[in-house]
Design an enzyme around this catalytic site. Structure first.
Site, mmCIF file in Angstrom:
data_model
loop_
_atom_site.group_PDB
_atom_site.id
_atom_site.type_symbol
_atom_site.label_atom_id
_atom_site.label_comp_id
_atom_site.label_asym_id
_atom_site.label_seq_id
_atom_site.Cartn_x
_atom_site.Cartn_y
_atom_site.Cartn_z
ATOM 1 N N LYS A 1 1.014 -1.061 -0.105
ATOM 2 C CA LYS A 1 0.163 0.089 0.087
ATOM 3 C C LYS A 1 0.980 1.348 -0.102
ATOM 4 C CE LYS A 1 -3.490 -0.900 -0.479
ATOM 5 N NZ LYS A 1 -3.735 -1.551 -1.634
ATOM 6 N N THR B 1 2.877 1.055 -4.991
ATOM 7 C CA THR B 1 3.531 -0.408 -6.038
ATOM 8 C C THR B 1 3.013 0.016 -7.364
ATOM 9 O OG1 THR B 1 2.878 -1.510 -4.186
ATOM 10 C CG2 THR B 1 4.157 -2.529 -5.774
ATOM 11 N N THR B 2 1.424 -0.031 -7.216
ATOM 12 C CA THR B 2 0.824 -0.103 -8.613
ATOM 13 C C THR B 2 1.004 1.309 -9.455
ATOM 14 O OG1 THR B 2 -0.905 -1.315 -7.371
ATOM 15 C CG2 THR B 2 -1.581 -0.564 -9.557
ATOM 16 N N HIS C 1 6.702 -7.525 -2.185
ATOM 17 C CA HIS C 1 6.613 -6.821 -0.878
ATOM 18 C C HIS C 1 7.478 -7.654 0.086
ATOM 19 C CE1 HIS C 1 3.400 -4.524 -2.092
ATOM 20 N NE2 HIS C 1 2.367 -5.820 -2.240
ATOM 21 N N SER D 1 -4.376 2.900 4.399
ATOM 22 C CA SER D 1 -4.534 2.269 3.203
ATOM 23 C C SER D 1 -4.748 0.893 3.271
ATOM 24 C CB SER D 1 -3.486 2.666 2.345
ATOM 25 O OG SER D 1 -3.605 2.401 0.801
ATOM 26 N N GLN E 1 -1.893 9.541 -13.672
ATOM 27 C CA GLN E 1 -2.861 10.490 -12.538
ATOM 28 C C GLN E 1 -3.737 9.571 -12.004
ATOM 29 O OE1 GLN E 1 -3.504 14.619 -12.955
ATOM 30 N NE2 GLN E 1 -1.138 14.100 -12.805
ATOM 31 N N PHE E 2 -4.132 9.745 -10.813
ATOM 32 C CA PHE E 2 -5.000 8.948 -9.864
ATOM 33 C C PHE E 2 -6.277 8.741 -10.694
ATOM 34 C CE2 PHE E 2 -8.558 8.282 -6.774
ATOM 35 C CZ PHE E 2 -7.669 7.122 -6.134
ATOM 36 N N MET F 1 -5.856 6.164 -13.576
ATOM 37 C CA MET F 1 -5.615 4.798 -13.265
ATOM 38 C C MET F 1 -6.868 4.149 -12.470
ATOM 39 S SD MET F 1 -1.385 4.652 -12.044
ATOM 40 C CE MET F 1 -1.887 2.968 -11.394
ATOM 41 N N ARG G 1 -8.622 4.012 -3.912
ATOM 42 C CA ARG G 1 -9.294 4.492 -2.945
ATOM 43 C C ARG G 1 -9.456 6.065 -2.911
ATOM 44 N NH1 ARG G 1 -9.239 5.647 2.359
ATOM 45 N NH2 ARG G 1 -6.996 5.684 2.110
ATOM 46 N N GLY H 1 -5.703 7.972 -2.873
ATOM 47 C CA GLY H 1 -4.587 8.316 -3.358
ATOM 48 C C GLY H 1 -4.144 9.961 -2.868
HETATM 49 P P1 A3P Z 1 -5.067 4.835 -0.663
HETATM 50 O O1 A3P Z 1 -5.740 3.450 -0.153
HETATM 51 O O2 A3P Z 1 -4.498 5.669 0.298
HETATM 52 O O3 A3P Z 1 -5.864 5.488 -1.932
HETATM 53 P P2 A3P Z 1 -0.306 -0.342 -3.693
HETATM 54 O O4 A3P Z 1 -0.223 -0.315 -5.000
HETATM 55 O O5 A3P Z 1 1.169 -0.289 -2.859
HETATM 56 O O6 A3P Z 1 -1.015 -1.294 -2.998
HETATM 57 O O7 A3P Z 1 -0.801 1.165 -2.994
HETATM 58 C C1 A3P Z 1 -2.238 1.547 -3.212
HETATM 59 C C2 A3P Z 1 -2.474 2.944 -2.671
HETATM 60 O O8 A3P Z 1 -1.662 3.862 -3.925
HETATM 61 C C3 A3P Z 1 -3.790 3.155 -2.710
HETATM 62 O O9 A3P Z 1 -3.731 4.275 -1.609
HETATM 63 C C4 A3P Z 1 -3.998 3.890 -4.036
HETATM 64 O O10 A3P Z 1 -5.170 4.629 -4.240
HETATM 65 C C5 A3P Z 1 -2.666 4.504 -4.094
HETATM 66 N N1 A3P Z 1 -2.510 4.841 -5.710
HETATM 67 C C6 A3P Z 1 -2.661 4.060 -6.620
HETATM 68 N N2 A3P Z 1 -2.268 4.746 -7.820
HETATM 69 C C7 A3P Z 1 -2.197 6.083 -7.611
HETATM 70 C C8 A3P Z 1 -2.027 7.087 -8.101
HETATM 71 N N3 A3P Z 1 -1.882 7.075 -9.613
HETATM 72 N N4 A3P Z 1 -1.862 8.381 -7.791
HETATM 73 C C9 A3P Z 1 -1.892 8.445 -6.313
HETATM 74 N N5 A3P Z 1 -2.141 7.047 -5.483
HETATM 75 C C10 A3P Z 1 -2.246 5.916 -6.247
#
Ligand code: A3P
Length: 297
Positions: free
Chosen positions: A52, A55-56, A111, A141, A232-233, A236, A259, A261
Site C-alpha cells: 500500500k 506499488t501499482t 513486498h 490504506s 494520474q490517480f 488509473m 481508494r 490516493g
Molecule cells: P489509498 O488507499 O490511500 O487510496 P499499492 O499499489 O502499493 O497497493 O498502493 C495502493 C495505494 O496507492 C492506494 O492508496 C491507491 O489509491 C494509491 N494509488 C494508486 N495509484 C495511484 C496514483 N496514480 N496516484 C496516487 N495514488 C495512487
C-alpha cells in the site's frame, strides 16, 4: 507443488503466522524454495514496497516508460505485465509468471522485506526501485485493503488493526523494519533507488525525471509528460487494466483498490488519543534520523 484448493478458496481468509520472524500468510510462502532460488537477470527491474505504498502507481509508470503506450496497456492487466514475485494463488504463481514474460527488461513486483529478497538480485546487480509511504497513511490504506482483499486476514475493526500494525502483525511484517531495512541497504547496494509516495504526489514530473536517470533512460520531455498524465490517480482509477477490477478476490463493494490516493487521509481515521500513542511508539521504533516522512503536504 500441491495446492490445497480449500486454502486458496476466496471463501476462506488465510491465517497470519510468523515465518522466519516476519508475519506472513501461505499465499506468499508456499512457493518459498522457488522464490529463494529465483534467477534474476542483470537487466531486471525490481519494484519493492511495503504493501500500500504506491506499488501499482510506480509499476504503471515504469511499464509506460519502458514499453510506451501500446496494446499491452489496454489488453493485459498490470499485475500480469509486472508479476508479483512471491505470490502463489493459482493460476497466479509469481515465479512462473515472470519466466513467461516476453519483455526485456522484466519488471517484477515484490513486498518482501530486505532479508527475504532472493540473493540473485544482489549477485546480478539488478536495479531496484523501493517506494516508501508514511506510516499513518500506509496503515489506513492497508486497513481498507484488508477489508476488500480476500487474500489477507480479516481487517477487524480500525483500532485493533492499528494496534496490530504497531506490533508488526501484518502480512509482510513490520512497516518500521521494512522501510528501515531497505533504507539501510542503500549504504551497501548502489543500484537501489529509494523514493517516497509523498514526493510522487507533490511532484510526479520530478520523480519521473529521477526514475529515468536512475534507469539510464533518455526520455524526451513529451514522453515523460505523457507518462505523468496517463498515471494520474483518476486515469488509473478508471483504467480496468490497472485498477484490479479484473481480480475476483477483491470485493469492490466494500472499497475500491484505487481508494483516495492522497497524503493525509489518516486524519480522517486516527483519534487524538490514537495519534498520540502512535507518535510515541513511532519515536521509539524509528531511530534513524535520516529517514524522514511527510504526513501532510
Ligand atoms: P489509498 O488507499 O490511500 O487510496 P499499492 O499499489 O502499493 O497497493 O498502493 C495502493 C495505494 O496507492 C492506494 O492508496 C491507491 O489509491 C494509491 N494509488 C494508486 N495509484 C495511484 C496514483 N496514480 N496516484 C496516487 N495514488 C495512487
Amino acid at each position: 507443488m500441491a495446492v490445497d484448493p480449500e486454502k486458496t478458496s476466496p471463501r476462506s481468509r488465510p491465517e497470519l503466522f510468523a515465518f522466519h520472524g516476519v508475519h506472513m500468510t501461505h499465499f506468499f510462502t508456499d512457493n518459498w524454495e522457488k522464490v529463494q532460488n529465483f534467477q534474476a537477470r542483470p537487466d531486471d527491474v525490481l519494484i519493492a514496497t511495503y504493501p500500500k505504498s504506491g506499488t501499482t502507481w510506480v509499476s504503471n509508470i515504469l511499464d509506460l516508460l519502458y514499453f510506451g503506450q501500446s496494446e499491452r496497456q489496454t489488453s493485459i492487466p498490470l499485475y500480469t505485465r509486472v508479476p508479483f514475485l512471491e505470490v502463489i494463488w493459482p493460476p497466479m504463481i509469481g515465479t512462473e509468471d515472470i519466466e513467461q514474460l516476453p519483455t526485456s527488461p522484466r519488471l517484477i513486483k515484490t513486498h518482501l522485506p530486505i532479508q527475504f529478497v532472493p540473493k540473485s538480485f544482489w549477485e546480478q546487480n539488478s536495479r531496484i526501485v523501493y517506494i516508501a509511504r508514511n506510516a499513518k497513511d500506509n496503515v489506513v490504506s492497508y486497513f481498507h485493503f484488508c477489508r476488500l482483499a480476500k487474500s489477507h486476514p480479516e481487517a477487524g475493526d480500525w483500532s485493533s488493526f492499528l494496534q496490530r500494525f504497531m506490533e508488526g502483525k501484518m502480512v509482510f511484517g513490520s512497516w518500521y523494519d521494512h522501510v528501515t531495512g531497505w533504507w539501510e541497504k542503500r549504504q551497501t547496494y548502489s543500484n537501489l533507488h529509494y523514493m517516497f509516495y509523498e514526493d510522487l504526489i507533490t511532484d510526479t514530473g520530478r520523480e519521473i525525471d529521477q526514475l529515468c536517470s536512475f534507469l539510464g533512460m533518455s526520455c524526451s520531455a513529451e514522453e515523460k509528460e505523457r507518462v505523468r498524465a496517463l498515471t494520474q490517480f483518476d486515469q488509473m482509477k478508471n483504467d480496468k487494466m490497472a485498477n484490479f477490477s479484473t481480480i475476483h478476490t477483491m470485493d469492490f463493494t466494500i472499497s475500491p483498490f484505487m481508494r483516495k490516493g492522497k497524503v493525509g487521509d489518516w486524519k480522517n481515521h486516527f483519534t487524538v488519543a490514537q495519534n498520540e500513542q502512535f507518535d510515541e511508539d513511532y519515536r521509539k521504533k524509528m531511530k534513524n534520523p535520516k529517514l524522514q516522512f511527510w504526513t501532510e503536504v
